[in-house]
Design an enzyme around this catalytic site. Sequence first.
Site, PDB file in Angstrom:
ATOM      1  CB  SER A 142      -1.013   0.073   1.167  1.00 32.04           C
ATOM      2  OG  SER A 142      -1.510   1.238   1.314  1.00 32.04           O
ATOM      3  CE1 TYR A 155      -4.607  -2.353   4.538  1.00 26.89           C
ATOM      4  CE2 TYR A 155      -3.309  -0.344   4.438  1.00 26.89           C
ATOM      5  CZ  TYR A 155      -3.938  -1.578   4.051  1.00 26.89           C
ATOM      6  OH  TYR A 155      -3.995  -1.476   2.532  1.00 26.89           O
TER       7      TYR A 155
END
Length: 260
Positions: A142, A155
């Site tokens: 990401s 995350y």
Amino acid sequence: MSLQGKVALVTGAASGIGEQTARVLAAKGAAVVIADLNLANAQKVAADIAAQGGKAFAVSMDVTNENAVNSGIEDSIAKLGGLDVLVSNAGIQIVKPVEDFTLAEWKQMLAIHLDGAFLTTRAALKHMYKSGKGGSIIYMGSVHSHEGSKLKAPYVTAKHGLLGLAKVVAKEGGPRGVRANVVCPGFVRTPLVEKQIPEQAQALGISEADVVKNVMLKDTVDGEFTTVDDIANVVAFLAGFDNNALTGQSIVASHGWFMQ
């Protein structure tokens, strides 16, 4: 850089980025394993790919379960004759401030993103080394592999961790023909992101429109979401790149949100 005759396994492939990645890899000639906890949806994706002339089959896989990963990959290799590409894509999101996360939520996030990446990598490497043909391992990172954001502590931690894993796999696997990369999407409007919009609006005390405009897309060059096609095409490029020139690297696809 052809994928003809290759076998690719994509985790979390019953929906979202994983599904589109599987479809693009199949369209480019790979036989694709649709690995997902949701076997029914995985079977639907595999059937649709087959109906369009591709080759795919579905396997149930909990990426945090060692036995499930090992047996799923062994079954895939037995059915399709090998494994050339692993796309470690399975993931979830939980959005809240650090002080509100439970330890169980923290462990769940790291287990799916990091333990899952490790377990699938280990199983894939054993076959790739044994076959002597090498292969490509691609992690779905990401922009949060490089950046931090509020409300996403586990995350962001996990996505940073994938960079380290990829670098080690690239160093160890390079002499044996195995490449490793991380694809780092910006915000992609999948169900995972759709769920975050109202959650972030509530946590930040702003409107959902402001979450999209001023949180998710404020640093892009065009105010546009990254698309599942954007990411699937980057994965296909890396999967078909047939030497070590790019191994160990992360590629950010974020419409200019983050620039390396």
